[in-house]
Scaffold this motif. Sequence first.
Motif, mmCIF file in Angstrom:
data_model
loop_
_atom_site.group_PDB
_atom_site.id
_atom_site.type_symbol
_atom_site.label_atom_id
_atom_site.label_comp_id
_atom_site.label_asym_id
_atom_site.label_seq_id
_atom_site.Cartn_x
_atom_site.Cartn_y
_atom_site.Cartn_z
ATOM 1 N N GLU A 5 0.876 -1.174 0.000
ATOM 2 C CA GLU A 5 0.000 0.000 0.000
ATOM 3 C C GLU A 5 0.907 1.216 0.000
ATOM 4 O O GLU A 5 1.726 1.387 0.911
ATOM 5 N N VAL A 6 0.778 2.052 -1.010
ATOM 6 C CA VAL A 6 1.659 3.203 -1.148
ATOM 7 C C VAL A 6 0.841 4.488 -1.210
ATOM 8 O O VAL A 6 -0.233 4.530 -1.807
ATOM 9 N N THR A 7 1.360 5.498 -0.539
ATOM 10 C CA THR A 7 0.793 6.835 -0.593
ATOM 11 C C THR A 7 1.920 7.790 -0.958
ATOM 12 O O THR A 7 2.960 7.810 -0.298
ATOM 13 N N VAL A 8 1.716 8.545 -2.026
ATOM 14 C CA VAL A 8 2.705 9.502 -2.503
ATOM 15 C C VAL A 8 2.092 10.888 -2.393
ATOM 16 O O VAL A 8 1.014 11.137 -2.936
ATOM 17 N N ILE A 9 2.787 11.771 -1.676
ATOM 18 C CA ILE A 9 2.257 13.117 -1.459
ATOM 19 C C ILE A 9 3.238 14.150 -2.019
ATOM 20 O O ILE A 9 4.315 14.357 -1.464
ATOM 21 N N PRO A 10 2.858 14.793 -3.135
ATOM 22 C CA PRO A 10 3.678 15.886 -3.649
ATOM 23 C C PRO A 10 3.551 17.095 -2.726
ATOM 24 O O PRO A 10 2.456 17.422 -2.261
ATOM 25 N N ILE A 11 4.654 17.747 -2.458
ATOM 26 C CA ILE A 11 4.679 18.924 -1.584
ATOM 27 C C ILE A 11 5.285 20.081 -2.384
ATOM 28 O O ILE A 11 6.178 19.888 -3.203
ATOM 29 N N GLY A 12 4.817 21.270 -2.121
ATOM 30 C CA GLY A 12 5.344 22.421 -2.844
ATOM 31 C C GLY A 12 4.747 22.536 -4.231
ATOM 32 O O GLY A 12 5.419 22.909 -5.176
ATOM 33 N N THR A 13 3.457 22.212 -4.342
ATOM 34 C CA THR A 13 2.804 22.211 -5.652
ATOM 35 C C THR A 13 2.084 23.518 -5.962
ATOM 36 O O THR A 13 1.676 23.729 -7.086
ATOM 37 N N THR A 16 -3.742 22.931 -3.168
ATOM 38 C CA THR A 16 -4.124 21.843 -2.266
ATOM 39 C C THR A 16 -4.698 20.654 -3.027
ATOM 40 O O THR A 16 -4.812 19.566 -2.473
ATOM 41 N N SER A 17 -5.061 20.839 -4.291
ATOM 42 C CA SER A 17 -5.584 19.745 -5.102
ATOM 43 C C SER A 17 -4.435 18.909 -5.658
ATOM 44 O O SER A 17 -3.474 19.440 -6.219
ATOM 45 N N LEU A 18 -4.540 17.600 -5.491
ATOM 46 C CA LEU A 18 -3.481 16.699 -5.963
ATOM 47 C C LEU A 18 -3.980 15.714 -7.010
ATOM 48 O O LEU A 18 -3.232 14.842 -7.450
ATOM 49 N N SER A 19 -5.221 15.831 -7.434
ATOM 50 C CA SER A 19 -5.801 14.827 -8.326
ATOM 51 C C SER A 19 -5.059 14.710 -9.653
ATOM 52 O O SER A 19 -4.978 13.615 -10.217
ATOM 53 N N SER A 20 -4.513 15.795 -10.173
ATOM 54 C CA SER A 20 -3.766 15.686 -11.442
ATOM 55 C C SER A 20 -2.491 14.869 -11.245
ATOM 56 O O SER A 20 -2.112 14.089 -12.124
ATOM 57 N N TYR A 21 -1.851 15.005 -10.090
ATOM 58 C CA TYR A 21 -0.669 14.187 -9.781
ATOM 59 C C TYR A 21 -1.060 12.719 -9.628
ATOM 60 O O TYR A 21 -0.362 11.821 -10.112
ATOM 61 N N VAL A 22 -2.186 12.485 -8.962
ATOM 62 C CA VAL A 22 -2.666 11.107 -8.775
ATOM 63 C C VAL A 22 -2.968 10.475 -10.135
ATOM 64 O O VAL A 22 -2.588 9.320 -10.396
ATOM 65 N N ALA A 23 -3.603 11.208 -11.015
ATOM 66 C CA ALA A 23 -3.902 10.685 -12.355
ATOM 67 C C ALA A 23 -2.606 10.354 -13.100
ATOM 68 O O ALA A 23 -2.506 9.293 -13.736
ATOM 69 N N ASP A 24 -1.623 11.239 -13.016
ATOM 70 C CA ASP A 24 -0.324 10.965 -13.650
ATOM 71 C C ASP A 24 0.304 9.689 -13.088
ATOM 72 O O ASP A 24 0.838 8.874 -13.837
ATOM 73 N N MET A 25 0.226 9.510 -11.774
ATOM 74 C CA MET A 25 0.820 8.331 -11.156
ATOM 75 C C MET A 25 0.092 7.058 -11.569
ATOM 76 O O MET A 25 0.727 6.011 -11.773
ATOM 77 N N GLN A 26 -1.225 7.126 -11.746
ATOM 78 C CA GLN A 26 -1.961 5.948 -12.201
ATOM 79 C C GLN A 26 -1.567 5.602 -13.641
ATOM 80 O O GLN A 26 -1.456 4.427 -13.988
ATOM 81 N N LEU A 60 6.407 5.653 -9.056
ATOM 82 C CA LEU A 60 5.406 6.551 -8.478
ATOM 83 C C LEU A 60 6.059 7.732 -7.769
ATOM 84 O O LEU A 60 5.599 8.867 -7.885
ATOM 85 N N HIS A 61 7.121 7.462 -7.023
ATOM 86 C CA HIS A 61 7.814 8.514 -6.275
ATOM 87 C C HIS A 61 8.402 9.567 -7.226
ATOM 88 O O HIS A 61 8.392 10.760 -6.920
ATOM 89 N N GLU A 62 8.909 9.132 -8.360
ATOM 90 C CA GLU A 62 9.524 10.060 -9.315
ATOM 91 C C GLU A 62 8.509 10.869 -10.116
ATOM 92 O O GLU A 62 8.803 11.980 -10.561
ATOM 93 N N SER A 63 7.309 10.331 -10.276
ATOM 94 C CA SER A 63 6.302 10.971 -11.119
ATOM 95 C C SER A 63 5.984 12.423 -10.734
ATOM 96 O O SER A 63 5.959 13.292 -11.616
ATOM 97 N N PRO A 64 5.745 12.742 -9.455
ATOM 98 C CA PRO A 64 5.437 14.138 -9.125
ATOM 99 C C PRO A 64 6.598 15.099 -9.401
ATOM 100 O O PRO A 64 6.365 16.253 -9.760
ATOM 101 N N PHE A 65 7.835 14.618 -9.266
ATOM 102 C CA PHE A 65 8.979 15.476 -9.594
ATOM 103 C C PHE A 65 8.947 15.832 -11.079
ATOM 104 O O PHE A 65 9.187 16.984 -11.455
ATOM 105 N N ALA A 66 8.631 14.842 -11.914
ATOM 106 C CA ALA A 66 8.550 15.084 -13.356
ATOM 107 C C ALA A 66 7.439 16.071 -13.691
ATOM 108 O O ALA A 66 7.505 16.762 -14.713
ATOM 109 N N ALA A 67 6.428 16.152 -12.820
ATOM 110 C CA ALA A 67 5.299 17.069 -13.041
ATOM 111 C C ALA A 67 5.505 18.420 -12.357
ATOM 112 O O ALA A 67 4.594 19.244 -12.334
ATOM 113 N N ARG A 71 9.040 18.685 -3.775
ATOM 114 C CA ARG A 71 9.297 17.744 -2.683
ATOM 115 C C ARG A 71 8.232 16.661 -2.736
ATOM 116 O O ARG A 71 7.080 16.933 -3.068
ATOM 117 N N VAL A 72 8.607 15.423 -2.393
ATOM 118 C CA VAL A 72 7.668 14.304 -2.424
ATOM 119 C C VAL A 72 7.871 13.452 -1.181
ATOM 120 O O VAL A 72 9.007 13.106 -0.832
#
Length: 102
Positions: A5-13, A16-26, A60-67, A71-72
Motif C-alpha cells: 500500500e503506497v501513498t505519494v504526497i507531492p509537496i510544494g505544488t 491543495t488539489s493533488l488529483s492531477s498528480y494522482v492521475a499521472d501516477m496511475q 510513483l515517487h519520481e512521477s510528481p517530480f517530473a510534473a 518535494r515528495v
Amino acid sequence: MAIGEVTVIPIGTGSTSLSSYVADMQRVLRGVEGITYELTSMGTIIEGPIPRILAAVEALHESPFAAGAQRVSTSLKIDDRRDKPSTSRSKLQSVERKLEEN
C-alpha cells in the motif's frame, strides 16, 4: 505474491488539489509490468513480487517530480505472506466470512 500500500504526497505544488498528480501516477502504473493495482481514496494497493512492487513505488515517487513538484513524501506498507497465496481481495473475504459468523 506480496501486497503493498503506497501513498505519494507531492509537496510544494502551489495548490491543495493533488488529483492531477494522482492521475499521472496511475498512468505510470500502467507501464509497470508484473503487478496489479487498485486506486483507493487514500493511496494505491499494488500486488506482485517484491521487486516489481518496489519498481512501481520508485516510478510513483519520481512521477510528481517530473510534473513539477519540489518535494515528495512517500509511505509504503508491505504485507509479504509466504505460507499461502494472499491477495488484497482474499484478505477482505476472510474478514467478511468472520463477520457473517456472528
